[in-house]
Design an enzyme around this catalytic site. Sequence first.
Site, PDB file in Angstrom:
ATOM      1  N   GLY A  30     119.552  50.490  78.421  1.00  0.00           N
ATOM      2  CA  GLY A  30     118.281  51.225  78.530  1.00  0.00           C
ATOM      3  C   GLY A  30     117.936  51.769  77.159  1.00  0.00           C
ATOM      4  N   ALA A  31     118.356  51.023  76.143  1.00  0.00           N
ATOM      5  CA  ALA A  31     118.350  51.522  74.762  1.00  0.00           C
ATOM      6  C   ALA A  31     116.968  51.603  74.128  1.00  0.00           C
ATOM      7  CB  ALA A  31     119.252  50.634  73.895  1.00  0.00           C
ATOM      8  N   ASP A  56     118.441  46.324  76.793  1.00  0.00           N
ATOM      9  CA  ASP A  56     117.304  46.799  77.597  1.00  0.00           C
ATOM     10  C   ASP A  56     116.594  45.569  78.120  1.00  0.00           C
ATOM     11  OD1 ASP A  56     114.678  48.070  78.400  1.00  0.00           O
ATOM     12  OD2 ASP A  56     115.552  49.811  77.398  1.00  0.00           O
ATOM     13  N   SER A 141     121.148  58.145  84.067  1.00  0.00           N
ATOM     14  CA  SER A 141     120.042  57.796  84.972  1.00  0.00           C
ATOM     15  C   SER A 141     120.052  58.676  86.220  1.00  0.00           C
ATOM     16  CB  SER A 141     120.163  56.337  85.410  1.00  0.00           C
ATOM     17  OG  SER A 141     120.437  55.503  84.313  1.00  0.00           O
ATOM     18  N   ASP A 173     122.247  70.466  80.863  1.00  0.00           N
ATOM     19  CA  ASP A 173     122.186  71.759  81.560  1.00  0.00           C
ATOM     20  C   ASP A 173     122.908  72.839  80.755  1.00  0.00           C
ATOM     21  OD1 ASP A 173     120.844  70.603  83.769  1.00  0.00           O
ATOM     22  OD2 ASP A 173     122.744  69.806  84.488  1.00  0.00           O
ATOM     23  N   HIS A 200     123.419  67.794  89.161  1.00  0.00           N
ATOM     24  CA  HIS A 200     122.310  67.796  88.206  1.00  0.00           C
ATOM     25  C   HIS A 200     120.970  67.615  88.916  1.00  0.00           C
ATOM     26  CE1 HIS A 200     120.075  67.364  84.530  1.00  0.00           C
ATOM     27  NE2 HIS A 200     119.595  66.211  84.958  1.00  0.00           N
ATOM     28  N   MET A 249     117.705  65.375  75.668  1.00  0.00           N
ATOM     29  CA  MET A 249     118.716  64.596  76.405  1.00  0.00           C
ATOM     30  C   MET A 249     119.495  63.701  75.458  1.00  0.00           C
ATOM     31  SD  MET A 249     120.210  64.084  79.177  1.00  0.00           S
ATOM     32  CE  MET A 249     121.758  63.288  78.801  1.00  0.00           C
TER      33      MET A 249
HETATM   34  P1  NAD Z   1     112.148  55.570  79.909  1.00  0.00           P
HETATM   35  O1  NAD Z   1     111.269  54.952  80.948  1.00  0.00           O
HETATM   36  O2  NAD Z   1     111.514  56.074  78.677  1.00  0.00           O
HETATM   37  O3  NAD Z   1     113.291  54.559  79.485  1.00  0.00           O
HETATM   38  C1  NAD Z   1     114.069  53.873  80.426  1.00  0.00           C
HETATM   39  C2  NAD Z   1     114.446  52.541  79.830  1.00  0.00           C
HETATM   40  O4  NAD Z   1     115.227  51.846  80.795  1.00  0.00           O
HETATM   41  C3  NAD Z   1     113.233  51.626  79.506  1.00  0.00           C
HETATM   42  O5  NAD Z   1     113.303  51.201  78.165  1.00  0.00           O
HETATM   43  C4  NAD Z   1     113.379  50.478  80.468  1.00  0.00           C
HETATM   44  O6  NAD Z   1     112.933  49.226  79.949  1.00  0.00           O
HETATM   45  C5  NAD Z   1     114.882  50.480  80.688  1.00  0.00           C
HETATM   46  N1  NAD Z   1     115.290  49.759  81.885  1.00  0.00           N
HETATM   47  C6  NAD Z   1     114.698  49.700  83.102  1.00  0.00           C
HETATM   48  N2  NAD Z   1     115.374  48.880  83.915  1.00  0.00           N
HETATM   49  C7  NAD Z   1     116.442  48.427  83.205  1.00  0.00           C
HETATM   50  C8  NAD Z   1     117.514  47.554  83.495  1.00  0.00           C
HETATM   51  N3  NAD Z   1     117.643  46.967  84.691  1.00  0.00           N
HETATM   52  N4  NAD Z   1     118.406  47.318  82.524  1.00  0.00           N
HETATM   53  C9  NAD Z   1     118.300  47.902  81.309  1.00  0.00           C
HETATM   54  N5  NAD Z   1     117.301  48.729  80.980  1.00  0.00           N
HETATM   55  C10 NAD Z   1     116.379  48.985  81.928  1.00  0.00           C
HETATM   56  O7  NAD Z   1     112.952  56.746  80.641  1.00  0.00           O
HETATM   57  P2  NAD Z   1     113.810  57.913  79.944  1.00  0.00           P
HETATM   58  O8  NAD Z   1     112.941  59.065  79.672  1.00  0.00           O
HETATM   59  O9  NAD Z   1     114.604  57.337  78.842  1.00  0.00           O
HETATM   60  O10 NAD Z   1     114.772  58.333  81.161  1.00  0.00           O
HETATM   61  C11 NAD Z   1     115.744  57.450  81.653  1.00  0.00           C
HETATM   62  C12 NAD Z   1     116.505  58.046  82.825  1.00  0.00           C
HETATM   63  O11 NAD Z   1     117.260  59.180  82.408  1.00  0.00           O
HETATM   64  C13 NAD Z   1     115.609  58.551  83.952  1.00  0.00           C
HETATM   65  O12 NAD Z   1     116.163  58.183  85.186  1.00  0.00           O
HETATM   66  C14 NAD Z   1     115.650  60.061  83.800  1.00  0.00           C
HETATM   67  O13 NAD Z   1     115.385  60.735  84.997  1.00  0.00           O
HETATM   68  C15 NAD Z   1     117.061  60.245  83.329  1.00  0.00           C
HETATM   69  N6  NAD Z   1     117.344  61.526  82.650  1.00  0.00           N
HETATM   70  C16 NAD Z   1     118.538  62.113  82.913  1.00  0.00           C
HETATM   71  C17 NAD Z   1     118.893  63.303  82.288  1.00  0.00           C
HETATM   72  C18 NAD Z   1     120.213  63.948  82.546  1.00  0.00           C
HETATM   73  O14 NAD Z   1     120.393  65.115  82.200  1.00  0.00           O
HETATM   74  N7  NAD Z   1     121.191  63.258  83.097  1.00  0.00           N
HETATM   75  C19 NAD Z   1     117.990  63.892  81.383  1.00  0.00           C
HETATM   76  C20 NAD Z   1     116.792  63.263  81.131  1.00  0.00           C
HETATM   77  C21 NAD Z   1     116.462  62.071  81.790  1.00  0.00           C
HETATM   78  C1  LMR Z   2     116.351  66.812  82.991  1.00  0.00           C
HETATM   79  O1  LMR Z   2     117.105  67.667  83.454  1.00  0.00           O
HETATM   80  O2  LMR Z   2     115.562  67.055  82.066  1.00  0.00           O
HETATM   81  C2  LMR Z   2     116.428  65.406  83.515  1.00  0.00           C
HETATM   82  O3  LMR Z   2     117.232  65.325  84.648  1.00  0.00           O
HETATM   83  C3  LMR Z   2     115.103  64.761  83.712  1.00  0.00           C
HETATM   84  C4  LMR Z   2     114.299  65.363  84.830  1.00  0.00           C
HETATM   85  O4  LMR Z   2     113.844  64.599  85.682  1.00  0.00           O
HETATM   86  O5  LMR Z   2     114.081  66.572  84.840  1.00  0.00           O
END
Ligand code: NAD
Ligand code: LMR
Length: 337
Positions: A30-31, A56, A141, A173, A200, A249
């Site tokens: 997902g880079a 990605d 994710s 967090d 989370h 993040m």
């Molecule tokens: P984004 O849409 O900007 O990026 C996601 C990337 O994943 C995209 O580049 C997309 O092409 C890629 N992708 C989709 N399907 C894929 C697959 N099958 N294989 C490989 N890559 C794939 O989203 P983001 O803002 O980077 O957020 C990504 C995830 O992280 C979300 O689910 C979000 O809720 C989560 N997140 C978690 C935390 C945490 O604290 N754990 C914090 C922020 C966001």
């Molecule tokens: C966060 O805590 O920022 C992430 O889990 C993204 C979200 O959906 O809030």
Amino acid sequence: MLALRRLNIETTKRAFSSSAVNATKVAVLGAAGGIGQPLSLLLKLNELVSHLSLYDIVNAPGVAADLSHINTHSKVTGYSPDNDGLKHAVTDATIIVIPAGVPRKPGMTRDDLFNTNAGIVKDLATAAAKYAPDAHLAVISNPVNSTVPIVSEIFKKHNVYNPKRIFGVTTLDIVRASRFVSELKDTDPKNENIVVVGGHSGVTIIPLISQSGSNFTDDELKALTHRIQFGGDEVVKAKAGTGSATLSMAFAASRFTNSLLRALKGETGVTEPAYVKSPLFESEGVEYFASKIELNREGVGKIHDLGSLSQYEKLLLEAALPELKKNIQKGIDFVHK
Ligand code: NAD
Ligand code: LMR
């Protein structure tokens, strides 16, 4: 031709010896996303990473080409789904970080992402189980409360499950909690090590502010707790439909990955909170729980218990456990049904 279509960009020929540390491959799946790109940048700056492997479904070779010009030692390779790109991306990885999937829009809960992200995480975990069964997985994710059980069940299906190697990244967090407390108390956030446990999402995020050493009024405590639990919503709202936290993040995931790399290398005394298979509330049917974890060469070392809780924190814990249990079961059922 086939080889040409698989963009595999090697930046630096191995300039230094292949000690265990120098041979550390970190894969980001997902880079090319909002988190993936800044996280990959921070990992390119990390001297403990010798090979940064980016995957990605769109544009990972482009991101890899861009990062590959940065004059740090590591090699950068980028893969698309063509020509077994995912297999090549994860093979021999020490750590696989997974920020692939869709982010929230205003009004959504993290659980609303389940239908899309569960399948994405399942596919990526399947590739990891097949081609990198010894890797450590750091799952970003959402919904993390459910995606970590999904990864675990996939590894179990492939008979390569080791709970010491699967982490849900909850570092953001902790990062938020220390920042928010420091804003209130006008202190240096680096010195505010607030423990946040549970899961989370919303009420499953339990900040243990009573252990911070600072005093707060009841109103301050409630407002602070709410802000930590719903910090993600602040960003989702401010981004107004364009995504959720990405830069903070990336910082948090980079910190977690660095801590894990240091521990895998043999450094002792490295602790990070993370959401892992945990004995703490297993007797109540909650198999996964975030708490302070001592990281070691195997991954998860000592899982710290929660210490003493205030009456208020006990109520937070009571509210979190049933929600966590539901989220975990949803992830498990997804793999088996
Ligand atoms: P984004 O849409 O900007 O990026 C996601 C990337 O994943 C995209 O580049 C997309 O092409 C890629 N992708 C989709 N399907 C894929 C697959 N099958 N294989 C490989 N890559 C794939 O989203 P983001 O803002 O980077 O957020 C990504 C995830 O992280 C979300 O689910 C979000 O809720 C989560 N997140 C978690 C935390 C945490 O604290 N754990 C914090 C922020 C966001
Ligand atoms: C966060 O805590 O920022 C992430 O889990 C993204 C979200 O959906 O809030």
